[in-house]
Design an enzyme around this catalytic site. Structure first.
Site, mmCIF file in Angstrom:
data_model
loop_
_atom_site.group_PDB
_atom_site.id
_atom_site.type_symbol
_atom_site.label_atom_id
_atom_site.label_comp_id
_atom_site.label_asym_id
_atom_site.label_seq_id
_atom_site.Cartn_x
_atom_site.Cartn_y
_atom_site.Cartn_z
ATOM 1 N N HIS A 464 0.824 -1.205 0.000
ATOM 2 C CA HIS A 464 0.000 0.000 0.000
ATOM 3 C C HIS A 464 0.855 1.251 0.000
ATOM 4 O O HIS A 464 0.500 2.267 -0.577
ATOM 5 C CB HIS A 464 -0.928 -0.024 1.216
ATOM 6 C CG HIS A 464 -2.084 -0.947 1.015
ATOM 7 N ND1 HIS A 464 -2.748 -1.550 2.043
ATOM 8 C CD2 HIS A 464 -2.680 -1.366 -0.116
ATOM 9 C CE1 HIS A 464 -3.712 -2.304 1.553
ATOM 10 N NE2 HIS A 464 -3.683 -2.216 0.249
ATOM 11 N N GLU A 706 -8.518 -14.021 -19.910
ATOM 12 C CA GLU A 706 -7.499 -14.057 -18.857
ATOM 13 C C GLU A 706 -7.246 -15.473 -18.362
ATOM 14 O O GLU A 706 -6.499 -15.681 -17.415
ATOM 15 C CB GLU A 706 -7.826 -13.094 -17.711
ATOM 16 C CG GLU A 706 -9.270 -13.024 -17.312
ATOM 17 C CD GLU A 706 -9.593 -11.869 -16.354
ATOM 18 O OE1 GLU A 706 -8.698 -11.177 -15.880
ATOM 19 O OE2 GLU A 706 -10.796 -11.692 -16.090
ATOM 20 N N ASP A 730 -3.941 -11.479 -15.128
ATOM 21 C CA ASP A 730 -4.360 -12.831 -14.757
ATOM 22 C C ASP A 730 -3.866 -13.856 -15.763
ATOM 23 O O ASP A 730 -3.453 -14.951 -15.388
ATOM 24 C CB ASP A 730 -5.889 -12.898 -14.614
ATOM 25 C CG ASP A 730 -6.318 -12.430 -13.237
ATOM 26 O OD1 ASP A 730 -5.690 -12.871 -12.257
ATOM 27 O OD2 ASP A 730 -7.236 -11.593 -13.140
ATOM 28 N N CYS A 777 -6.240 -5.008 -21.800
ATOM 29 C CA CYS A 777 -6.477 -4.085 -20.689
ATOM 30 C C CYS A 777 -5.639 -4.410 -19.460
ATOM 31 O O CYS A 777 -5.690 -3.713 -18.461
ATOM 32 C CB CYS A 777 -7.958 -4.055 -20.308
ATOM 33 S SG CYS A 777 -8.558 -5.629 -19.687
HETATM 34 C C1 PEP Z 1 -6.165 -8.561 -15.744
HETATM 35 O O1 PEP Z 1 -6.276 -9.630 -15.147
HETATM 36 O O2 PEP Z 1 -5.225 -8.302 -16.546
HETATM 37 C C2 PEP Z 1 -7.168 -7.498 -15.544
HETATM 38 C C3 PEP Z 1 -7.153 -6.401 -16.269
HETATM 39 O O3 PEP Z 1 -8.048 -7.704 -14.526
HETATM 40 P P1 PEP Z 1 -7.707 -7.376 -12.988
HETATM 41 O O4 PEP Z 1 -6.298 -6.787 -12.957
HETATM 42 O O5 PEP Z 1 -8.736 -6.412 -12.538
HETATM 43 O O6 PEP Z 1 -7.791 -8.716 -12.367
HETATM 44 MG MG MG Z 2 -8.147 -10.071 -14.037
#
Ligand code: PEP
Ligand code: MG
Length: 848
Positions: A464, A706, A730, A777
């Site tokens: 954090h 993912e 992920d 993303c």
């Molecule tokens: C990912 O897994 O790349 C993703 C964008 O989802 P999160 O980071 O929210 O798990």
């Molecule tokens: Mg994810």
């Protein structure tokens, strides 16, 4: 003469069973003490007599009441139930509570306990049998609160052995690491007591600064010794040496239990130390990047104030009240701190601190110690230190990070108990702080006019503190070599946090070089920002959409200014976290509509449905503990199992899409953690049902890619959806089998590993066959070095963290699509992520 008889009424209904028949030698051989057992047909354990709760096990399966004449009645629900870790048990009392006969103590789910434990037989035992001369046992079937199941005849008061200070030799053991998987619960504690009682010496267990009489079962259980905790044993008396030798051997031998490897527990520190970066050059200190950036300044050693704490107190009730007041005040302070932070992700850090203030284990331990005559300050400090020490020993960086949060909250409350204001050290300008550790509160309170950056000996890149440092744009290194603490205040240094390096006493030429590099980087960033609203088009005319990852309506309002051409990922879970219940349809509708209105007309706004589960639990959506939460109930799996909340969210999204059509952003919906075609079909079916009920138009539907299975089967999935968004965070952890927060392995989980590139390419190839489009993303989309390869593979959209958008757009504008395709062909043949990085850096040095 005083009445020395104590009658215990049945705490449960059911047949009375002789203790000898309980299928566990610890009970049948009366190692814990004498008493009876009941085979329960009721599901609420009630007080068998008036008294005071002196112990409630953290797994909530056992409770002890101190009754008249100091007799301790321990009740243990089931056999081998400590391993259920509290599941199926709901205590309604806490340590220190006064209870009356018949009052419910613990409710339990008999079915669940019976199916998961060896037996449901519940033991009612006198833990300090020395105080009882004789007992009469009930027989037959008992009705809770009515029949007498035990009659105890207390001894006349005699000179207790603890009355006078023990005399004789004093011997203390070596530190012993507890390797019993569930710590010192009833069974190993009973064996320890039996062993300790063989000696005349007074024997005491020490855990941090807390102690317990080793001849008292309740005292040991109150010590809350967990697996991995380190204790010492102290004996005072004529046979002290023999006692220490025997007890050390018994504890190391597991006290009748099969233990985990002590070496594994003890090696953690050494292992971490061995893996930490070390520099051969005395003028360079290494660590890991917590927040990138460059700064030239002077060392300021931050010293933590020493708080002195009285150990004993004579008014337990007043001390309990002091603790309660301090906790309430701390809650208020954190509320103010939360409100002062605009960013919701950062505010969530302090919301989590508020939750820690209600942590039952933390409170139980503190109140137990207060009930035993310790001061509120002493008891509270012992409790939070014991827990934070245990957490910091764990290999999981996220949990180790929680230890720092716990210390932070702990010190906040401790100061309030002691009535001490947060002491601020006066530091000169241009300071680079060095500290053993910093807490999130320290970091949020840093004076930015004086502090240019900081280094801490503890902590990691995903703590954090690191998140806060990044949000404050403050260069920071975590896990720096401990010799940093010995560098004199005032020493001139260069902090190159991007390279995780602190250089001592640099010469003028070096400072000039660094200053130039810093100015060049600042110029580059300013230039990128000035061009942030230009399209991301390669030199040979291929346009990519660069959009934002957001978590709140506030983020949405900052998107256009940052250069975002819409939103590629709205992580809606942040709207659901840190609150007591889910936002209802109206609240969600208002937020999504707000987001759509902040974006330009017809820009995409991709709303991902709730992505919680195992590792990210919601208090109002309980999910059973799982051995592998990342392989368990997550994302769409949770939504399909508990569709009510999912339906509400879908309705809010559909209504917001309808309302914003033709005016604001184009809202689309995306499902997280999709693994099977069935996941998509079921989710779409529910979406369609809600759409029909609302009578609104359909909206585009996409899925996160993912899970490797989804990437491999992209062609089949492309028939079912309009778009894909690749979640590389992920996907990386599942492809490489490396926990995304793992302290030692996370660096190896580089998204540029050729296996990842291959799966991204496979996803694009599958999508093309059915006219679906593909975005990325995950974190890889925000990494400028990855841009040429993602362009070369042919993704259509990059969804990036808000501050990274200008840099990523500039990176797209600096490359040619044709060249990127050739570069990608080469990259896909390479052997490692580092080779891929080098390939890109050699071709495009400006992106590094
Ligand atoms: C990912 O897994 O790349 C993703 C964008 O989802 P999160 O980071 O929210 O798990
Ligand atoms: Mg994810």
């Amino acid at each position: 003469m005083a009445n020395l008889t104590l009658e215990l009424k049945a705490p449960l209904s059911g047949p009375i069973v002789a203790l000898e028949d309980v299928p566990d030698p610890v009970f049948s051989q009366k190692m814990v003490g004498d008493g009876i057992s009941i085979d329960p047909v009721s599901e609420s354990l009630c007080a068998p007599c008036d008294g005071k709760v002196v112990q409630l096990h953290r797994a909530h399966h056992a409770v002890t009441i101190e009754a008249a004449h100091g007799i301790e009645i321990m009740m243990h629900i089931g056999v081998d139930t400590v391993g259920l870790k509290g599941e199926g048990f709901r205590p309604s009392v806490g340590v220190g509570d006064t209870v009356s006969q018949g009052q419910p103590l613990i409710d339990f789910d008999a079915d669940r306990v019976a199916t998961n434990a060896k037996s449901l037989l519940t033991q009612i035992i006198v833990a300090n049998g020395d105080l009882v001369e004789r007992m009469d046992y009930g027989t037959g079937t008992a009705t809770s609160g009515e029949n007498i199941v035990l009659t105890l005849h207390a001894r006349e008061a005699t000179h207790s052995e603890s009355a006078g200070a023990a005399q004789g030799e004093r011997v203390v053991s070596e530190p012993i690491t507890i390797a019993n998987p569930t710590g010192l619960h009833a069974r190993p504690s009973a064996l320890l007591v039996a062993e300790a009682k063989k000696f005349a010496a007074a024997v005491t267990l020490h855990k941090s600064s807390v102690t317990a009489n080793a001849k008292s079962l309740v005292a040991i259980m109150g010590l809350e010794v967990n697996c991995g905790d380190v204790i010492t044993v102290e004996a005072v008396g004529p046979d002290a040496t023999a006692a220490i030798n025997a007890l050390t051997a018994a504890i190391r031998g597991g006290l009748g239990e099969h233990c985990v490897s002590v070496e594994a527990l003890e090696d953690v520190d050494e292992e971490q130390a061995a893996q930490a970066p070390r520099s051969e050059d005395p003028s360079i200190l290494l660590g890991v990047t917590a927040s990138p950036g460059l700064a030239v300044g002077h060392i300021f050693q931050l010293e933590r104030e020493q708080l002195s704490v009285p150990e004993d107190a004579n008014d337990s009730d007043a001390e309990q009240q002091t603790l309660k007041d301090a906790l309430a005040k701390a809650h208020g302070q954190l509320q103010d701190l939360k409100s002062s932070l605009e960013d919701e992700e950062k505010a969530a850090i302090f919301a989590a601190h508020q939750e820690l203030l209600e942590d039952p284990e933390l409170l139980d331990q503190a109140t137990t110690q207060i009930a035993r005559g310790k001061s509120a300050a002493f008891a509270w400090r012992a409790s939070y230190r014991a827990q934070s020490d245990a957490l910091s020993k764990l290999k999981n960086e996220l949990l180790a990070g929680r230890a720092n949060d716990l210390r932070d909250v702990g010190r906040r409350v401790l100061r309030l108990i002691l009535g001490i204001d947060a002491g601020e050290q006066d530091m000169p300008g241009e300071s680079i702080l060095i500290a053993e550790d910093l807490t999130p509160s320290d970091t949020a309170a840093l004076d930015r006019t004086k502090v240019l950056g900081f280094c801490t000996v503890t902590g990691g890149a995903s703590s954090h503190v690191a998140i806060l440092a990044r949000s404050l744009n403050l260069p920071a290194i975590a896990g720096i070599e401990a010799r940093a603490l010995k560098v004199a205040t005032g020493t001139r240094v260069i902090l190159d946090a991007g390279e995780a390096m602190l250089r001592l006493d640099p010469d003028d030429t070096e400072i000039e070089r660094i200053e130039n590099a810093r100015i060049a980087l600042e110029r580059k960033r300013a230039d990128e920002l000035a061009n942030a609203n230009k399209p991301a088009e390669t030199t040979d005319g291929r346009r990519l959409e660069v959009v934002a990852n957001i978590a709140s309506a506030k983020d949405a309002s900052l998107t256009t200014e940052a250069g975002g051409e819409g939103v590629g990922l709205c992580r809606t879970e942040f709207l659901f976290m840190s609150r007591a219940s889910a936002p209802d349809e109206e609240e969600q509708f208002a937020i999504y509509s707000d987001m759509a209105a902040s974006l330009q007309k017809d820009e995409p706004l991709i709303i991902r449905t709730l992505d919680v589960g195992g590792d990210k639990p919601l208090p109002y959506l309980p999910i059973d503990a799982e051995d592998n939460p990342f392989l368990g109930l997550r994302g769409i799996r949770v939504s399909l199992q508990r569709p009510a909340m999912f339906r509400t969210q879908l309705r809010a999204i559909l209504r917001a899409a309808e309302a914003s059509r033709g005016k604001g952003a184009r809202i689309m919906v995306m499902f997280p953690m999709v693994t099977t075609i069935d996941d998509v079909r079921q989710a779409r079916e529910i979406l369609e049902e809600e759409r029909e009920k609302l009578g609104v138009e359909a909206i585009p539907v996409g899925i996160m890619v993912e899970v490797p299975a989804t990437a491999v089967m992209a062609e089949q999935f492309a028939r079912e959806v309009d778009f894909f968004s690749i979640g590389t965070n992920d996907l990386g952890q599942y492809v490489l089998a490396i926990d995304r927060g793992h302290p030692q392995l996370a660096a190896q989980a580089d998204g540029l590993n050729p296996s990842m590139l291959t799966l991204i390419a496979k996803t694009v190839e599958g999508a093309r066959k059915h006219d679906a489009w593909v975005g990325v993303c995950g974190g890889l989309a925000s990494d400028a070095v990855a841009v040429p390869l993602l362009v070369g593979i042919g993704v259509d959209e990059l969804s990036v963290s808000l501050p990274g958008i200008p840099e990523i757009k500039a990176a797209v504008r600096s490359v040619s699509h044709a060249e990127c395709q050739a570069l990608t062909e080469q990259a896909l043949q390479l052997a490692s992520a580092s080779e891929v990085r080098q390939l890109v850096k050699d071709r495009y040095p400006g992106l590094a």
